[in-house]
Design a protein around this motif. Structure first.
Motif, PDB file in Angstrom:
ATOM      1  N   LEU A  97       0.820  -1.282  -0.136  1.00 37.63           N
ATOM      2  CA  LEU A  97       0.018  -0.052   0.171  1.00 37.63           C
ATOM      3  C   LEU A  97       0.924   1.296   0.045  1.00 37.63           C
ATOM      4  N   THR A  98       2.101   1.135   0.847  1.00 38.71           N
ATOM      5  CA  THR A  98       2.761   2.496   0.853  1.00 38.71           C
ATOM      6  C   THR A  98       3.364   2.812  -0.604  1.00 38.71           C
ATOM      7  N   SER A  99       4.051   1.568  -1.130  1.00 41.55           N
ATOM      8  CA  SER A  99       4.793   1.699  -2.349  1.00 41.55           C
ATOM      9  C   SER A  99       3.943   2.191  -3.465  1.00 41.55           C
ATOM     10  N   LEU A 100       2.636   1.707  -3.444  1.00 42.78           N
ATOM     11  CA  LEU A 100       1.681   2.165  -4.430  1.00 42.78           C
ATOM     12  C   LEU A 100       1.372   3.595  -4.249  1.00 42.78           C
ATOM     13  N   ALA A 101       0.730   3.826  -3.037  1.00 39.51           N
ATOM     14  CA  ALA A 101       0.381   5.260  -2.643  1.00 39.51           C
ATOM     15  C   ALA A 101       1.580   6.380  -2.961  1.00 39.51           C
ATOM     16  N   ARG A 102       2.853   5.635  -3.012  1.00 40.89           N
ATOM     17  CA  ARG A 102       3.910   6.616  -3.347  1.00 40.89           C
ATOM     18  C   ARG A 102       4.113   6.631  -4.727  1.00 40.89           C
ATOM     19  N   GLN A 103       3.775   5.639  -5.447  1.00 39.30           N
ATOM     20  CA  GLN A 103       3.754   5.920  -6.866  1.00 39.30           C
ATOM     21  C   GLN A 103       2.763   6.778  -7.415  1.00 39.30           C
ATOM     22  N   LEU A 104       1.607   6.700  -7.001  1.00 35.66           N
ATOM     23  CA  LEU A 104       0.567   7.617  -7.260  1.00 35.66           C
ATOM     24  C   LEU A 104       0.299   8.930  -6.705  1.00 35.66           C
ATOM     25  N   GLN A 105       1.110   9.096  -5.807  1.00 34.90           N
ATOM     26  CA  GLN A 105       1.307  10.189  -4.831  1.00 34.90           C
ATOM     27  C   GLN A 105      -0.273  10.504  -4.163  1.00 34.90           C
ATOM     28  N   TRP A 106      -0.813   9.667  -3.653  1.00 39.91           N
ATOM     29  CA  TRP A 106      -2.055   9.528  -3.018  1.00 39.91           C
ATOM     30  C   TRP A 106      -1.905   9.438  -1.572  1.00 39.91           C
TER      31      TRP A 106
END
Length: 389
Positions: free
Chosen positions: A359-368
């Motif tokens: 979740l953290t890495s995907l949130a970082r990728q999307l900047q959400w």
């Protein structure tokens, strides 16, 4: 992009990012998206930031970028990470005029703008997941996973439904899991309550103006699985029949209904099964067998010339009376897993199981922010909120 900005954007989506660095690569489209998601007009946002409406208009028109302190304030007001406003990420911009809204006349412009911004984010999420997990290839006449094709397809709703049944090898019987069937053909379906309490008023909508066709089904209407299935088929009809048409024409809505009726209950089969006279008990049996509402079968009976308009009106009245006293009650969607959207959530789970994403890495990728990511993945916390007075 400067080394300083690259360093900052390597952090978690919730970590500190320098406002000056983001201001230097400010993406105006991100501001428009976030503002629409927040349901704010330019004037309302300007008031909160402490600038003139003209300033916000200039920011969104790319005439002038906001100052670093304004960028910081925008992130706080719109509840996004600072890095959300930085350029450099895939972004699908969609115009409200390219989406088919089931309740167009009752949907306000601000609600449509919020819905469109939501769809843009759903596409971004699907695009991000597709970098790590191979999503199903789009199998729909006129589409592939990288572009829109201008291929010939029947514009007659009933014919289109029959052709699609053949293409998808659905045979002539009930389609057991319509939403899952659509997802396995690469169509993105979501039932996220993206607009809170306003979601029900927006109702379902769809768009074919993205590399992946996308259908939004309103979870607030999920108390009737048969209406839910018909709505999904209705939006599928729009994707096939009205890709290059301007939404809002009542004739298009009728055609989408005709497509849905033929897709769910093929005339060649259902006509011999429907009773010659209105028989609610028999229609209830057919309803459960075919996964459509009794009301839909009454309409189908009239459409196929088995009953008169007057008989159909009396049947609707009788059915409404029975509904009022709790008989022939609808069934909720959550009791039918095959009718619940799951493609994006399962794609994330698969990537996580293979240590490709968190979740953290995907949130970082999307900047959400992570709560936003959970919402769009369908990880909604349905527990009641305890409020202390």
């Amino acid at each position: 992009m400067t080394d300083q900005l690259q360093l900052h954007l390597l952090g978690d989506a919730n970590s500190a990012v320098a406002p000056a660095a983001v201001a230097s690569v400010f993406d105006a489209a991100r501001l428009t998206q976030a503002r629409c998601l927040a349901g704010l007009t330019k004037t309302a946002l300007a008031t909160k930031v402490g600038v003139t409406p003209a300033a916000v208009s200039q920011w969104e028109a790319r005439a002038t970028p906001p100052r670093p302190d304004h960028v910081q304030h925008l992130a706080e007001i719109l509840d996004v990470p600072l890095g959300f406003f930085a350029a450099g990420r895939a972004h699908a911009q969609l115009d409200a005029s390219t989406a088919h809204f089931r309740s167009l006349r009752s949907t306000r412009a601000a609600q449509r703008a919020k819905a469109i911004a939501f769809v843009e984010q759903v596409w971004e999420l699907a695009h991000a997941l597709d970098q790590h997990v191979r999503l199903p290839k789009v199998d729909l006449p006129g589409f592939d996973t990288s572009s829109l094709e201008n291929t010939e397809f029947s514009t007659d709703p009933a014919t289109a439904a029959r052709v699609l049944r053949t293409r998808w090898r659905l045979g002539r019987e009930r389609i057991p899991h319509l939403v899952r069937t659509m997802e396995t053909r690469g169509i993105i379906v979501t039932t996220v309550p993206f607009a809170g309490e306003e979601t029900a008023r927006i109702d379902a909508f769809s768009t074919s103006h993205l590399p992946r066709p996308l259908v939004v089904l309103t979870p607030d209407r999920g108390d009737d699985v048969y209406r839910h299935r018909f709505t999904a088929a209705h939006e599928l009809g729009h994707l096939l029949l009205h890709r290059n048409s301007v939404p809002g024409d009542p004739q298009q809505e009728r055609e989408a209904n005709q497509f849905a009726a033929e897709l769910l209950t093929p005339a060649a089969v259902i006509k011999d099964l429907l009773p010659a006279r209105v028989d609610l008990q028999k229609l209830d049996e057919l309803s459960r067998t075919w996964g459509v509402s009794i009301k839909s079968l009454i309409y189908r009976s009239r459409e196929l010339g088995l009953i008169s308009d007057a008989s159909a009106r009396r049947a609707y009245q009788r059915l409404n009376q029975l509904h009022t006293v709790g008989l022939f009650a609808p069934q909720k969607v959550n009791g039918f897993p095959g009718e619940t959207a799951s493609l994006l959530g399962k794609a994330f789970d698969l990537a996580q199981d293979h240590n490709l994403l968190t979740l953290t890495s995907l949130a970082r990728q999307l900047q959400w922010k992570i709560p936003r990511l959970r919402l769009l993945l369908g990880q909604v916390d349905e527990r009641p909120t305890l409020r202390l007075v």
